[in-house]
Design a protein around this motif. Structure first.
Motif, PDB file in Angstrom:
ATOM      1  N   SER A 177      14.441   6.048  -4.453  1.00 16.03           N
ATOM      2  CA  SER A 177      13.836   5.450  -4.086  1.00 16.03           C
ATOM      3  C   SER A 177      14.116   5.119  -2.444  1.00 16.03           C
ATOM      4  CB  SER A 177      15.148   4.525  -4.618  1.00 16.03           C
ATOM      5  OG  SER A 177      14.687   2.705  -4.448  1.00 16.03           O
ATOM      6  N   LEU A 178      15.650   5.164  -2.292  1.00 18.29           N
ATOM      7  CA  LEU A 178      16.705   5.253  -0.623  1.00 18.29           C
ATOM      8  C   LEU A 178      15.189   6.544   0.301  1.00 18.29           C
ATOM      9  CD1 LEU A 178      20.378   5.185  -1.566  1.00 18.29           C
ATOM     10  CD2 LEU A 178      19.175   3.698  -0.662  1.00 18.29           C
ATOM     11  N   ASP A 179      14.745   7.544   0.129  1.00 17.49           N
ATOM     12  CA  ASP A 179      14.131   8.237   0.579  1.00 17.49           C
ATOM     13  C   ASP A 179      12.823   7.568   0.783  1.00 17.49           C
ATOM     14  OD1 ASP A 179      13.839  10.373   1.670  1.00 17.49           O
ATOM     15  OD2 ASP A 179      12.405  11.327   0.869  1.00 17.49           O
ATOM     16  N   TRP A 180      11.618   7.093  -0.300  1.00 18.07           N
ATOM     17  CA  TRP A 180      10.882   6.292   0.352  1.00 18.07           C
ATOM     18  C   TRP A 180      11.369   5.059   1.203  1.00 18.07           C
ATOM     19  CZ3 TRP A 180       8.822   6.406  -5.190  1.00 18.07           C
ATOM     20  CH2 TRP A 180       7.771   7.751  -5.621  1.00 18.07           C
TER      21      TRP A 180
ATOM     22  N   HIS B 218      19.610  -1.641  -2.618  1.00 15.88           N
ATOM     23  CA  HIS B 218      18.430  -0.989  -3.727  1.00 15.88           C
ATOM     24  C   HIS B 218      19.639  -0.343  -4.725  1.00 15.88           C
ATOM     25  CE1 HIS B 218      15.005   1.629  -1.509  1.00 15.88           C
ATOM     26  NE2 HIS B 218      15.045   0.583  -0.440  1.00 15.88           N
ATOM     27  N   VAL B 219      19.758  -0.984  -5.517  1.00 16.43           N
ATOM     28  CA  VAL B 219      20.374  -0.998  -6.925  1.00 16.43           C
ATOM     29  C   VAL B 219      19.674  -0.393  -8.058  1.00 16.43           C
ATOM     30  CG1 VAL B 219      21.525  -2.367  -8.863  1.00 16.43           C
ATOM     31  CG2 VAL B 219      21.214  -3.702  -6.705  1.00 16.43           C
ATOM     32  N   THR B 220      21.051   0.383  -8.584  1.00 15.34           N
ATOM     33  CA  THR B 220      20.833   1.332  -9.225  1.00 15.34           C
ATOM     34  C   THR B 220      21.177   0.949 -10.838  1.00 15.34           C
ATOM     35  OG1 THR B 220      20.760   3.344  -8.243  1.00 15.34           O
ATOM     36  CG2 THR B 220      21.120   3.653 -10.258  1.00 15.34           C
ATOM     37  N   MET B 221      21.007   0.345 -11.484  1.00 15.81           N
ATOM     38  CA  MET B 221      20.709   0.182 -13.042  1.00 15.81           C
ATOM     39  C   MET B 221      21.614   0.997 -13.750  1.00 15.81           C
ATOM     40  SD  MET B 221      18.627  -3.754 -13.676  1.00 15.81           S
ATOM     41  CE  MET B 221      18.387  -4.650 -11.574  1.00 15.81           C
ATOM     42  N   THR B 222      23.570   1.224 -13.892  1.00 14.87           N
ATOM     43  CA  THR B 222      23.678   2.181 -14.728  1.00 14.87           C
ATOM     44  C   THR B 222      24.271   1.831 -15.815  1.00 14.87           C
ATOM     45  OG1 THR B 222      25.037   2.177 -13.220  1.00 14.87           O
ATOM     46  CG2 THR B 222      24.096   3.605 -12.789  1.00 14.87           C
ATOM     47  N   HIS B 223      24.734   0.560 -15.830  1.00 12.27           N
ATOM     48  CA  HIS B 223      25.804   0.178 -16.661  1.00 12.27           C
ATOM     49  C   HIS B 223      25.293  -1.172 -16.987  1.00 12.27           C
ATOM     50  CE1 HIS B 223      28.607   3.733 -14.971  1.00 12.27           C
ATOM     51  NE2 HIS B 223      29.308   3.137 -16.105  1.00 12.27           N
ATOM     52  N   ARG B 224      25.666  -1.505 -18.612  1.00  7.79           N
ATOM     53  CA  ARG B 224      26.241  -2.707 -19.060  1.00  7.79           C
ATOM     54  C   ARG B 224      27.666  -3.232 -19.279  1.00  7.79           C
ATOM     55  NH1 ARG B 224      23.269  -7.154 -21.279  1.00  7.79           N
ATOM     56  NH2 ARG B 224      21.660  -4.965 -21.537  1.00  7.79           N
ATOM     57  N   ARG B 225      27.721  -4.188 -18.486  1.00  2.00           N
ATOM     58  CA  ARG B 225      28.804  -5.467 -18.085  1.00  2.00           C
ATOM     59  C   ARG B 225      29.038  -6.768 -20.032  1.00  2.00           C
ATOM     60  NH1 ARG B 225      30.069  -7.811 -13.275  1.00  2.00           N
ATOM     61  NH2 ARG B 225      31.215  -6.009 -12.658  1.00  2.00           N
TER      62      ARG B 225
ATOM     63  N   GLU C  35       1.348  -1.203   0.357  1.00  5.71           N
ATOM     64  CA  GLU C  35       0.266  -0.167   0.407  1.00  5.71           C
ATOM     65  C   GLU C  35       0.768   1.221   0.119  1.00  5.71           C
ATOM     66  OE1 GLU C  35      -2.494  -0.604   3.528  1.00  5.71           O
ATOM     67  OE2 GLU C  35      -3.763  -2.027   2.148  1.00  5.71           O
ATOM     68  N   TYR C  36       1.915   1.255   0.239  1.00 13.63           N
ATOM     69  CA  TYR C  36       2.905   2.362   1.026  1.00 13.63           C
ATOM     70  C   TYR C  36       3.314   2.848  -1.088  1.00 13.63           C
ATOM     71  CZ  TYR C  36       6.958   5.244   1.829  1.00 13.63           C
ATOM     72  OH  TYR C  36       8.233   6.001   2.093  1.00 13.63           O
ATOM     73  N   TYR C  37       3.971   2.002  -1.940  1.00 18.32           N
ATOM     74  CA  TYR C  37       3.963   2.305  -2.493  1.00 18.32           C
ATOM     75  C   TYR C  37       2.769   2.817  -3.943  1.00 18.32           C
ATOM     76  CZ  TYR C  37       8.958   1.348  -1.229  1.00 18.32           C
ATOM     77  OH  TYR C  37       9.936   1.540  -0.533  1.00 18.32           O
TER      78      TYR C  37
END
Length: 388
Positions: free
Chosen positions: A100-103, A195-202, A12-14
């Motif tokens: 995301s972290l703040d929430w 909490h993962v921030t997907m920034t790159h592709r390896r 419900e929060y999200y």
């Protein structure tokens, strides 16, 4: 706070923040996924993390059952389970890591009532390829949460190739007295949310290329969080395992670590059978078979008359109901007994074969191959029998 209340509060929060709930899948990953089982909430969402538009939008939330065999030897401690539930949220090219972290902080402290003084965070310190995750570190500092910077522990990747990026983990203090030290230095800090921030592709050569669409993927272990919120020192003491704690000890007199392993593995086997997995010598079926045999090895170590036929049907029903599975408890128990009888016959044959003069000394690799191919005796079983 019971687990059903935690789930309801989380979802419900999200939803209030624009997320749409998606139905969690079974333990079986989608077609084309190379892994045997769903090991995290992100697995069913891989195509959408790769850029395909999701029919429900860019903000998602769900509850996903998962299975991991990499931690089998740690099952029985305070935090590890074979089958567990993961609460997850996703931003598919929408908001970034700091929000995301703040929430997440708001849910833990306001929604679930956790004392902010019992929280600690970690963030990516940067390396020779990418810079530090200053945005996450500054977010935590602004909230007054201590943050520790690491390199290897805060870079997430989905295997040797594919999406990757910095993550920020939230830890909860489980020790007596006020919090001390940091998560890296004191294991009384228990990781609860990543909490993962997907920034790159390896790529295969190890190079990193920025992703055109940045996603945020979070995962929160339900049983681990429930134990902490309920003031318990172990996931096996939270309300999910209450029927197991009530019904297993009267059946078999076991030390606490063995009782935990038995409860975890049998619960996992019930869920596997409920999702349609059947025992076999390969793949998913072998994982199921291995779990049953680990249970029987522990049970028969002290008393060979113990049987899985004593397992109450109510306990099987409770587990199937908790995971919303339609299997009949009687069918689950029948599969367990079939495996028990099969394993008993295998042990009898194995002891007879290993008593031959040829196998009384050290075993060579060709001996292990012969025992497996000719007599159906897996390496781990042969090793276990020779230790009797």
């Amino acid at each position: 706070m019971r687990t059903d209340h935690i789930i309801r509060t989380f979802v419900e929060y999200y939803e209030e923040r624009g997320h749409r709930r998606i139905t969690g899948s079974t333990l079986l990953p989608p077609p084309g996924d190379p892994v045997l089982f769903t090991t995290s909430g992100m697995h069913p969402l891989t195509p959408y993390l790769e850029g395909r538009p999701h029919p429900l939008g860019k903000r998602l939330v769900n509850v996903q059952r998962c299975l991991r065999t990499t931690d089998l030897d740690e099952v029985g401690d305070a935090t590890h389970l074979t089958v567990f539930e993961m609460l997850g949220t996703w931003s598919l090219g929408d908001y970034g890591g700091p929000l995301s972290l703040d929430w997440g902080y708001g849910l833990l402290t306001e929604g679930l009532g956790i004392d902010p003084g019992l929280l600690h965070a970690t963030a990516f310190a940067g390396d020779d390829r990418t810079g530090p995750d200053t945005a996450s570190a500054e977010l935590w500092q602004g909230l007054g949460v201590p943050v520790e910077l690491t390199v290897e522990d805060n870079w997430w990747s989905n295997g040797p190739v594919g999406p990757c990026g910095p993550d920020s983990e939230i830890f909860f203090w489980s020790g007596d007295g006020p919090p001390r030290s940091t998560p890296i230095r004191d294991d009384r800090w228990v990781e609860v949310w990543n909490h993962v921030t997907m920034t790159h592709r390896r790529h295969g050569d190890g190079s990193l290329v920025p992703l055109p669409q940045r996603n945020v993927d979070t995962g929160l272990g339900l049983e681990r969080l429930a134990a902490l919120l309920q003031g318990k020192q172990s996931v096996f003491a939270c309300d999910v395992f209450a029927p197991w704690r009530h019904l297993v000890p009267p059946l078999w007199s076991l030390e606490e670590p063995a009782c935990r392993l038995i409860s975890d593995h049998l619960r996992s086997v019930v869920v596997l059978l409920g999702d349609g997995v059947r025992p076999s010598n390969t793949g998913r079926g072998y994982v199921l078979r291995r779990l049953v045999r680990r249970v029987l090895t522990v049970l028969w170590r002290e008393d060979a008359s113990r049987t899985l036929g004593d397992l109450p049907e109510d306990l099987v029903h409770h587990t199937l109901d908790h995971f919303h599975q339609d299997a009949r408890p009687a069918d689950v128990l029948r599969h367990l007994l079939d495996e028990e009888h099969r394993f008993g016959r295998l042990l009898t044959r194995g002891r007879s074969v290993l008593a031959r003069p040829r196998f009384r000394g050290p075993l060579a690799e060709e001996d292990f191959h012969y025992l497996h191919d000719t007599h159906g005796l897996p390496r781990d079983l042969v090793t276990s029998l020779r230790e009797e």
